[in-house]
Write a protein that holds these residues in place. Structure first.
Motif, mmCIF file in Angstrom:
data_model
loop_
_atom_site.group_PDB
_atom_site.id
_atom_site.type_symbol
_atom_site.label_atom_id
_atom_site.label_comp_id
_atom_site.label_asym_id
_atom_site.label_seq_id
_atom_site.Cartn_x
_atom_site.Cartn_y
_atom_site.Cartn_z
ATOM 1 N N LYS A 126 0.834 -1.201 0.000
ATOM 2 C CA LYS A 126 0.000 0.000 0.000
ATOM 3 C C LYS A 126 0.868 1.251 0.000
ATOM 4 C CE LYS A 126 -3.959 -2.010 2.439
ATOM 5 N NZ LYS A 126 -5.000 -1.743 3.458
ATOM 6 N N ALA A 127 0.300 2.348 -0.503
ATOM 7 C CA ALA A 127 1.056 3.608 -0.558
ATOM 8 C C ALA A 127 1.382 4.139 0.831
ATOM 9 C CB ALA A 127 0.269 4.656 -1.353
ATOM 10 N N VAL A 128 0.675 3.694 1.862
ATOM 11 C CA VAL A 128 0.963 4.139 3.229
ATOM 12 C C VAL A 128 1.955 3.222 3.933
ATOM 13 C CG1 VAL A 128 -1.230 5.338 3.565
ATOM 14 C CG2 VAL A 128 -1.073 2.881 4.068
ATOM 15 N N GLY A 129 2.366 2.152 3.262
ATOM 16 C CA GLY A 129 3.261 1.199 3.889
ATOM 17 C C GLY A 129 2.537 0.307 4.882
ATOM 18 N N ASP A 130 3.283 -0.566 5.549
ATOM 19 C CA ASP A 130 2.664 -1.480 6.511
ATOM 20 C C ASP A 130 3.335 -1.447 7.883
ATOM 21 O OD1 ASP A 130 5.012 -2.777 5.918
ATOM 22 O OD2 ASP A 130 4.074 -4.455 4.877
ATOM 23 N N LEU A 131 4.088 -0.373 8.170
ATOM 24 C CA LEU A 131 4.665 -0.190 9.497
ATOM 25 C C LEU A 131 4.253 1.181 10.035
ATOM 26 C CD1 LEU A 131 6.536 -1.127 11.788
ATOM 27 C CD2 LEU A 131 8.435 -0.020 10.546
ATOM 28 N N ASN A 132 3.453 1.185 11.090
ATOM 29 C CA ASN A 132 2.969 2.431 11.687
ATOM 30 C C ASN A 132 2.406 3.395 10.637
ATOM 31 O OD1 ASN A 132 4.067 1.465 14.160
ATOM 32 N ND2 ASN A 132 6.063 2.338 13.611
ATOM 33 N N PRO A 133 1.485 2.918 9.794
ATOM 34 C CA PRO A 133 1.051 3.745 8.660
ATOM 35 C C PRO A 133 0.129 4.886 9.064
ATOM 36 C CG PRO A 133 -0.245 1.744 8.759
ATOM 37 C CD PRO A 133 0.828 1.602 9.806
ATOM 38 N N HIS A 134 0.141 5.950 8.274
ATOM 39 C CA HIS A 134 -0.837 7.022 8.379
ATOM 40 C C HIS A 134 -2.147 6.580 7.737
ATOM 41 C CE1 HIS A 134 2.742 10.047 8.578
ATOM 42 N NE2 HIS A 134 2.431 9.567 9.783
ATOM 43 N N PRO A 135 -3.251 7.269 8.003
ATOM 44 C CA PRO A 135 -4.530 6.862 7.427
ATOM 45 C C PRO A 135 -4.578 6.985 5.909
ATOM 46 C CG PRO A 135 -4.866 8.294 9.317
ATOM 47 C CD PRO A 135 -3.411 8.347 8.997
ATOM 48 N N TRP A 136 -3.796 7.902 5.342
ATOM 49 C CA TRP A 136 -3.729 8.047 3.883
ATOM 50 C C TRP A 136 -2.377 8.657 3.537
ATOM 51 C CZ3 TRP A 136 -6.993 11.045 6.931
ATOM 52 C CH2 TRP A 136 -6.664 12.395 7.056
ATOM 53 N N PRO A 137 -1.913 8.455 2.308
ATOM 54 C CA PRO A 137 -0.601 8.984 1.928
ATOM 55 C C PRO A 137 -0.693 10.440 1.489
ATOM 56 C CG PRO A 137 -1.511 7.721 0.129
ATOM 57 C CD PRO A 137 -2.491 7.604 1.270
ATOM 58 N N ASP A 138 0.408 11.135 1.559
ATOM 59 C CA ASP A 138 0.477 12.495 1.028
ATOM 60 C C ASP A 138 0.507 12.458 -0.499
ATOM 61 O OD1 ASP A 138 0.580 13.572 3.583
ATOM 62 O OD2 ASP A 138 2.777 13.465 3.664
ATOM 63 N N GLY A 139 0.107 13.566 -1.100
ATOM 64 C CA GLY A 139 0.239 13.707 -2.546
ATOM 65 C C GLY A 139 -0.834 13.036 -3.371
ATOM 66 N N LEU A 140 -1.958 12.664 -2.766
ATOM 67 C CA LEU A 140 -3.034 12.043 -3.535
ATOM 68 C C LEU A 140 -3.636 13.042 -4.525
ATOM 69 C CD1 LEU A 140 -4.871 10.022 -0.745
ATOM 70 C CD2 LEU A 140 -3.356 9.143 -2.525
ATOM 71 N N LYS A 141 -4.108 12.519 -5.650
ATOM 72 C CA LYS A 141 -4.693 13.363 -6.674
ATOM 73 C C LYS A 141 -6.180 13.054 -6.852
ATOM 74 C CE LYS A 141 -0.433 13.763 -9.419
ATOM 75 N NZ LYS A 141 0.180 13.520 -10.746
ATOM 76 N N GLY A 142 -6.902 14.039 -7.343
ATOM 77 C CA GLY A 142 -8.289 13.841 -7.729
ATOM 78 C C GLY A 142 -9.148 13.246 -6.633
ATOM 79 N N ALA A 143 -9.977 12.279 -7.013
ATOM 80 C CA ALA A 143 -10.888 11.641 -6.065
ATOM 81 C C ALA A 143 -10.175 10.665 -5.131
ATOM 82 C CB ALA A 143 -11.989 10.907 -6.824
ATOM 83 N N ALA A 144 -8.954 10.266 -5.477
ATOM 84 C CA ALA A 144 -8.136 9.369 -4.639
ATOM 85 C C ALA A 144 -8.879 8.085 -4.282
ATOM 86 C CB ALA A 144 -7.667 10.094 -3.382
ATOM 87 N N VAL A 145 -9.332 7.355 -5.298
ATOM 88 C CA VAL A 145 -10.051 6.102 -5.053
ATOM 89 C C VAL A 145 -9.144 5.097 -4.361
ATOM 90 C CG1 VAL A 145 -11.625 6.477 -6.975
ATOM 91 C CG2 VAL A 145 -9.492 5.214 -7.369
ATOM 92 N N HIS A 146 -9.736 4.301 -3.481
ATOM 93 C CA HIS A 146 -8.962 3.330 -2.700
ATOM 94 C C HIS A 146 -8.577 2.098 -3.516
ATOM 95 C CE1 HIS A 146 -9.639 4.789 1.601
ATOM 96 N NE2 HIS A 146 -10.350 5.626 0.863
ATOM 97 N N TRP A 147 -9.588 1.472 -4.127
ATOM 98 C CA TRP A 147 -9.329 0.217 -4.837
ATOM 99 C C TRP A 147 -10.435 -0.028 -5.859
ATOM 100 C CZ3 TRP A 147 -10.133 -0.329 0.684
ATOM 101 C CH2 TRP A 147 -11.433 -0.694 1.052
ATOM 102 N N LEU A 148 -10.161 -0.956 -6.772
ATOM 103 C CA LEU A 148 -11.190 -1.442 -7.688
ATOM 104 C C LEU A 148 -12.156 -2.296 -6.881
ATOM 105 C CD1 LEU A 148 -12.206 -1.829 -10.652
ATOM 106 C CD2 LEU A 148 -10.779 -3.882 -10.711
#
Length: 314
Positions: A126-148
């Motif tokens: 995931k873009a947030v990584g898997d160690l002590n991750p933030h709720p979402w990553p910086d630099g997202l664009k547009g609607a920032a969809v999570h997944w298909l």
């Protein structure tokens, strides 16, 4: 031994530059690779496999294939035997034939659509990584969809000729591949004609939906967002980019999802689907809608007919 989830959809687009703008700048997907054939591979920021959407340049829009991920490589042989026993030709593919994937199998659904099954795909995290991750990553664009989230296919039907590949494909998915039937629309004088179905493998209302039409095709692909506010924000992003909107933010009766529909530059219908709707489980009774209530099921707020929504697809 089972199918876990929708793995990816390979979509045909007629202008790669415009398509990439739509899926990366407007929807906020991340590019993860390209192949020698010019296909582009994308994923949502909350996905850990290398891609969930493939863009393939073509002369007409639509879907090339859908693919589902299995729990283990050994499952491929089990499902190959099941599909063959059901009378459908099974094609076997070596590792790498399906980009970034291990070996796979493919076959035609009764509706005429091509389906792949595979168990291994390159892991990127995931873009947030898997160690002590933030709720979402910086630099997202547009609607920032999570997944298909899911895909809806249109299946040939002709009640007068006794053709109903919605029912045939639904039965194949349930009996052969182990899907569960979450919801269905029943038509006809005695409500015995299955006009649409929503099927799941995990715990959300649907991974795959089927509707009836004159020819096989793609109705829409859907991307997950957190909630109603995210769907509304997504619609704002569509307006900002002057995307052709099909349906402004609405509530589904079927699946209870919060939704907005729109088209990519090639005419493929997309959806931003908010919230989980409800938790689905194997022992959940199938929800049945009578066709007389179909528009309340599709667009709960208004419940008014919108014929183009069912008649227009790629």
């Amino acid at each position: 031994m089972s199918i876990m989830r929708l793995g990816h959809v390979r979509l045909r687009v007629m202008d790669m530059e415009k398509a990439l703008h739509h899926y990366t700048e407007v929807l906020g997907m991340l590019e993860s690779g390209r192949d020698p054939q010019g296909r582009v591979y994308l994923r949502g920021w909350d996905e850990w496999d290398s891609y969930s959407l493939v863009l393939s340049l073509a002369e007409r829009a639509g879907v090339d294939h859908i693919a589902f991920k299995l729990e283990s490589d050994d499952d491929l042989d089990v499902f190959a035997a099941r599909v063959a026993a059901a009378g459908r030709e099974v094609r076997r593919h070596a590792a790498g034939e399906l980009h970034d994937c291990g070996r796979s199998i493919s076959f035609e659904l009764p509706s005429g659509h091509t389906m792949f099954l595979y168990a291994e795909k390159r892991f990127v995290g995931k873009a947030v990584g898997d160690l002590n991750p933030h709720p979402w990553p910086d630099g997202l664009k547009g609607a920032a969809v999570h997944w298909l989230d899911h895909v809806m296919l249109m299946c040939p039907v002709d009640p007068e000729k006794g053709i109903n590949t919605v029912a045939e494909t639904t039965n194949f998915l349930v009996e052969v591949l182990g899907f569960y039937l979450g919801e269905q629309v029943m038509a006809g004088p005695d409500h015995s004609f299955q006009a649409a179905s929503w099927l799941f493998r995990g715990s959300k209302p649907h991974d795959l939906a089927l509707g009836g039409g004159p020819v096989a095709g793609l109705h829409h692909i859907a991307f997950f967002l957190d909630d109603w506010n995210a769907v509304l924000h997504g619609a704002d992003v569509l307006g900002k980019h002057k995307v052709k909107i099909d349906v402004t933010p609405q509530r589904h009766g079927i699946t209870r999802g919060q939704t907005t529909y729109f088209f990519d530059p090639s005419g493929n219908r997309c959806e931003m689907f908010g919230g989980m709707g409800y938790m689905a489980q194997p022992d959940m009774p199938t929800v049945t809608w009578h066709v007389e209530e179909i528009w309340r099921g599709i667009f709960f707020h208004e419940g008014e007919p919108k014929p183009d929504f069912l008649q227009v697809y790629t």
